[in-house]
Design a protein around this motif. Structure first.
Motif, mmCIF file in Angstrom:
data_model
loop_
_atom_site.group_PDB
_atom_site.id
_atom_site.type_symbol
_atom_site.label_atom_id
_atom_site.label_comp_id
_atom_site.label_asym_id
_atom_site.label_seq_id
_atom_site.Cartn_x
_atom_site.Cartn_y
_atom_site.Cartn_z
ATOM 1 N N LYS A 141 0.829 -1.205 0.000
ATOM 2 C CA LYS A 141 0.000 0.000 0.000
ATOM 3 C C LYS A 141 0.863 1.256 0.000
ATOM 4 C CE LYS A 141 -3.719 2.246 2.619
ATOM 5 N NZ LYS A 141 -4.611 2.124 3.807
ATOM 6 N N GLU A 142 1.922 1.246 0.803
ATOM 7 C CA GLU A 142 2.817 2.403 0.879
ATOM 8 C C GLU A 142 3.536 2.618 -0.454
ATOM 9 O OE1 GLU A 142 6.430 4.163 3.710
ATOM 10 O OE2 GLU A 142 5.720 2.107 3.963
ATOM 11 N N ALA A 143 3.941 1.528 -1.094
ATOM 12 C CA ALA A 143 4.632 1.646 -2.376
ATOM 13 C C ALA A 143 3.688 2.142 -3.471
ATOM 14 C CB ALA A 143 5.228 0.293 -2.767
ATOM 15 N N LEU A 144 2.490 1.586 -3.512
ATOM 16 C CA LEU A 144 1.533 1.988 -4.545
ATOM 17 C C LEU A 144 1.075 3.436 -4.371
ATOM 18 C CD1 LEU A 144 -0.644 -1.220 -4.967
ATOM 19 C CD2 LEU A 144 0.796 -0.131 -6.711
ATOM 20 N N ALA A 145 1.167 3.954 -3.152
ATOM 21 C CA ALA A 145 0.812 5.353 -2.915
ATOM 22 C C ALA A 145 1.756 6.308 -3.643
ATOM 23 C CB ALA A 145 0.817 5.648 -1.419
ATOM 24 N N GLU A 146 2.930 5.797 -4.074
ATOM 25 C CA GLU A 146 3.864 6.606 -4.857
ATOM 26 C C GLU A 146 3.446 6.693 -6.323
ATOM 27 O OE1 GLU A 146 6.582 8.292 -3.646
ATOM 28 O OE2 GLU A 146 5.705 7.752 -1.704
ATOM 29 N N SER A 147 2.422 5.944 -6.692
ATOM 30 C CA SER A 147 1.857 6.006 -8.040
ATOM 31 C C SER A 147 0.447 6.580 -7.944
ATOM 32 C CB SER A 147 1.803 4.604 -8.653
ATOM 33 O OG SER A 147 0.777 3.830 -8.041
ATOM 34 N N LYS A 148 -0.229 6.652 -9.075
ATOM 35 C CA LYS A 148 -1.624 7.096 -9.068
ATOM 36 C C LYS A 148 -2.579 5.918 -9.144
ATOM 37 C CE LYS A 148 -0.717 11.737 -10.822
ATOM 38 N NZ LYS A 148 -0.993 12.756 -11.871
ATOM 39 N N THR A 149 -2.077 4.729 -8.839
ATOM 40 C CA THR A 149 -2.939 3.552 -8.778
ATOM 41 C C THR A 149 -4.061 3.789 -7.771
ATOM 42 O OG1 THR A 149 -1.053 2.119 -9.259
ATOM 43 C CG2 THR A 149 -3.004 1.076 -8.301
ATOM 44 N N PRO A 150 -5.325 3.616 -8.159
ATOM 45 C CA PRO A 150 -6.417 3.818 -7.193
ATOM 46 C C PRO A 150 -6.263 2.882 -5.996
ATOM 47 C CG PRO A 150 -7.268 3.752 -9.436
ATOM 48 C CD PRO A 150 -5.832 3.337 -9.522
ATOM 49 N N LEU A 151 -6.253 3.458 -4.797
ATOM 50 C CA LEU A 151 -6.058 2.672 -3.584
ATOM 51 C C LEU A 151 -7.371 2.314 -2.905
ATOM 52 C CD1 LEU A 151 -2.891 4.363 -2.050
ATOM 53 C CD2 LEU A 151 -3.057 2.292 -3.437
ATOM 54 N N SER A 152 -8.468 2.820 -3.430
ATOM 55 C CA SER A 152 -9.794 2.422 -2.957
ATOM 56 C C SER A 152 -10.481 1.663 -4.079
ATOM 57 C CB SER A 152 -10.630 3.637 -2.567
ATOM 58 O OG SER A 152 -10.032 4.318 -1.476
ATOM 59 N N ALA A 153 -11.036 0.508 -3.765
ATOM 60 C CA ALA A 153 -11.690 -0.305 -4.786
ATOM 61 C C ALA A 153 -12.921 0.412 -5.312
ATOM 62 C CB ALA A 153 -12.066 -1.660 -4.215
ATOM 63 N N ALA A 154 -13.036 0.477 -6.624
ATOM 64 C CA ALA A 154 -14.186 1.145 -7.244
ATOM 65 C C ALA A 154 -15.428 0.284 -7.079
ATOM 66 C CB ALA A 154 -13.912 1.384 -8.722
ATOM 67 N N THR A 155 -16.556 0.941 -6.849
ATOM 68 C CA THR A 155 -17.838 0.236 -6.777
ATOM 69 C C THR A 155 -18.726 0.753 -7.896
ATOM 70 O OG1 THR A 155 -18.682 1.883 -5.217
ATOM 71 C CG2 THR A 155 -17.682 -0.108 -4.286
ATOM 72 N N SER A 156 -19.411 -0.171 -8.547
ATOM 73 C CA SER A 156 -20.283 0.211 -9.650
ATOM 74 C C SER A 156 -21.511 -0.683 -9.653
ATOM 75 C CB SER A 156 -19.551 0.085 -10.991
ATOM 76 O OG SER A 156 -20.432 0.354 -12.067
ATOM 77 N N THR A 157 -22.674 -0.077 -9.903
ATOM 78 C CA THR A 157 -23.915 -0.843 -10.000
ATOM 79 C C THR A 157 -24.284 -1.096 -11.454
ATOM 80 O OG1 THR A 157 -25.183 1.232 -9.907
ATOM 81 C CG2 THR A 157 -24.781 0.070 -7.820
ATOM 82 N N ALA A 158 -23.456 -0.593 -12.373
ATOM 83 C CA ALA A 158 -23.743 -0.768 -13.800
ATOM 84 C C ALA A 158 -23.515 -2.223 -14.204
ATOM 85 C CB ALA A 158 -22.852 0.146 -14.633
ATOM 86 N N ALA A 159 -24.316 -2.682 -15.155
ATOM 87 C CA ALA A 159 -24.144 -4.041 -15.665
ATOM 88 C C ALA A 159 -22.821 -4.131 -16.419
ATOM 89 C CB ALA A 159 -25.297 -4.390 -16.596
ATOM 90 N N PRO A 160 -22.126 -5.241 -16.317
ATOM 91 C CA PRO A 160 -20.855 -5.377 -17.038
ATOM 92 C C PRO A 160 -21.089 -5.340 -18.539
ATOM 93 C CG PRO A 160 -21.537 -7.481 -16.099
ATOM 94 C CD PRO A 160 -22.448 -6.441 -15.538
ATOM 95 N N PRO A 161 -20.131 -4.803 -19.299
ATOM 96 C CA PRO A 161 -20.304 -4.737 -20.757
ATOM 97 C C PRO A 161 -20.493 -6.126 -21.352
ATOM 98 C CG PRO A 161 -18.384 -3.472 -20.037
ATOM 99 C CD PRO A 161 -18.838 -4.271 -18.866
ATOM 100 N N ALA A 162 -21.328 -6.200 -22.377
ATOM 101 C CA ALA A 162 -21.564 -7.479 -23.047
ATOM 102 C C ALA A 162 -20.316 -7.898 -23.824
ATOM 103 C CB ALA A 162 -22.749 -7.355 -23.993
ATOM 104 N N ILE A 163 -20.092 -9.200 -23.909
ATOM 105 C CA ILE A 163 -18.998 -9.743 -24.708
ATOM 106 C C ILE A 163 -19.584 -10.108 -26.067
ATOM 107 C CG2 ILE A 163 -17.214 -11.509 -24.890
ATOM 108 C CD1 ILE A 163 -16.768 -9.703 -22.515
ATOM 109 N N GLU A 164 -19.419 -9.238 -27.046
ATOM 110 C CA GLU A 164 -20.023 -9.450 -28.360
ATOM 111 C C GLU A 164 -19.104 -10.296 -29.238
ATOM 112 O OE1 GLU A 164 -20.954 -5.517 -29.683
ATOM 113 O OE2 GLU A 164 -22.714 -5.351 -28.391
ATOM 114 N N LEU A 165 -18.893 -11.522 -28.762
ATOM 115 C CA LEU A 165 -18.087 -12.507 -29.467
ATOM 116 C C LEU A 165 -18.760 -13.869 -29.312
ATOM 117 C CD1 LEU A 165 -14.530 -11.483 -28.145
ATOM 118 C CD2 LEU A 165 -15.435 -11.012 -30.436
ATOM 119 N N ASP A 166 -18.429 -14.798 -30.184
ATOM 120 C CA ASP A 166 -18.945 -16.159 -30.082
ATOM 121 C C ASP A 166 -18.095 -16.895 -29.041
ATOM 122 O OD1 ASP A 166 -19.813 -18.766 -30.352
ATOM 123 O OD2 ASP A 166 -19.828 -18.740 -32.546
ATOM 124 N N THR A 167 -18.436 -16.685 -27.772
ATOM 125 C CA THR A 167 -17.588 -17.203 -26.697
ATOM 126 C C THR A 167 -17.591 -18.736 -26.651
ATOM 127 O OG1 THR A 167 -19.416 -16.906 -25.131
ATOM 128 C CG2 THR A 167 -17.793 -15.122 -25.296
#
Length: 295
Positions: A141-167
């Motif tokens: 955590k201390e090392a990553l604070a020297e970067s702009k890496t987000p240190l708080s996990a993002a929360t989102s209620t949006a649906a994940p993007p669709a995978i428009e491939l023949d999975t």
């Protein structure tokens, strides 16, 4: 007799790892890193995606799950944990993060590119540590604070993007079941041979970064940008290079990620943006040159 002894040793190692897993106060690690891990077996893997960056390559805006997904995994070992991971950094962030890592007693096992021509350029710092998991988490955590890496996990209620491939067809070609993650379809293909680090077997291999990773990000019209890394022994390197290039898949990096692994492994990164089925066939042809599993 040898097989019996080996089996007993293996059972004993699993029992010890299980006991150590129960001893770890994972809640303290979660709290220190301000996020919940993905848990597979006894491995807790924490994601540090560079959601703050907008990186483009060949006209493709790269989703974090395609090539910007930093992570650190913890596996109980030797009365504490073995930690290993891959941090995604800008060039200006490398030395400040490295200085903090070294000062905290953590190890740098590799620094390099994975992609060619991306804007801005991103670099990847592979890290390792052994000992108390909360201490390691605090150091990270201390090392990553020297970067702009987000240190708080993002929360989102949006649906994940669709995978428009023949999975389903991609699953069939690659030979293992893929998983959708943040608009990217991801494969982890294990090797048939066990991998050890400091004499300890790295398992499960996917969360610990020692399975071949292949990621597909849809780019429209059945096309996809693909990247990831093949996990190879020395004798597999050039056969895989030849196959990838013959299928119009660029090889963008070749290097090690660890310092003490057995067998000695090389990680080959790649990139292409074309018809997804065609690219999957090229990837499968390359996998056929390796000691990789196929279901």
């Amino acid at each position: 007799m040898r097989k019996t002894i080996s089996a007993l040793i293996g059972i004993g190692a699993c029992f010890v790892a299980s006991a150590h897993a129960q001893d770890v106060d994972w809640q303290k690690v979660d709290d220190m890193l301000a996020r919940k891990p993905a848990v597979t077996g006894d491995v807790h893997r924490y994601g540090f995606p560079r959601t703050d960056l907008t990186v483009t390559l060949d006209g493709v805006t790269i989703k974090p799950a395609l090539a910007l997904g930093g992570w650190v995994a913890f596996k109980p070992a030797h009365g504490g944990v073995m930690a290993m991971g891959d941090l995604v950094l800008l060039e200006s962030e490398i030395n400040p993060v490295m200085a903090k890592m070294i000062a905290s007693g953590l190890e740098i096992t590799a620094v390099h590119n994975h992609l060619l021509g991306a804007s801005p350029a991103t670099f990847y710092m592979h890290v390792a540590g052994h000992g108390d998991p909360v201490r390691i988490a605090a150091a990270l955590k201390e090392a990553l604070a020297e970067s702009k890496t987000p240190l708080s996990a993002a929360t989102s209620t949006a649906a994940p993007p669709a995978i428009e491939l023949d999975t389903a067809r991609l699953d069939n070609i690659i030979g293992v079941k893929g998983q959708a993650n943040g608009g990217v379809y991801q494969f982890n293909v294990p090797r048939r041979d066990p991998v050890t680090e400091h004499g300890m077997q790295l398992s499960p291999v996917g969360p610990l970064g020692v399975a071949t990773a292949v990621n597909f990000q849809p780019t429209g019209g059945g096309k996809a940008a693909i990247t990831g890394d093949f996990v190879l022994t020395g004798d597999e390197v050039n056969p895989v290079i030849k196959v990838l290039r013959s299928h119009a898949i660029a090889v963008t990096a070749l290097h090690s990620h660890m310092l003490d692994e057995q067998p000695r492994l090389f990680f080959m990164h790649f990139w292409a943006n074309d018809d997804a089925i065609m690219l999957a066939s090229g990837v499968r042809a390359a996998l056929d040159k390796t000691a990789s599993t196929k279901s």
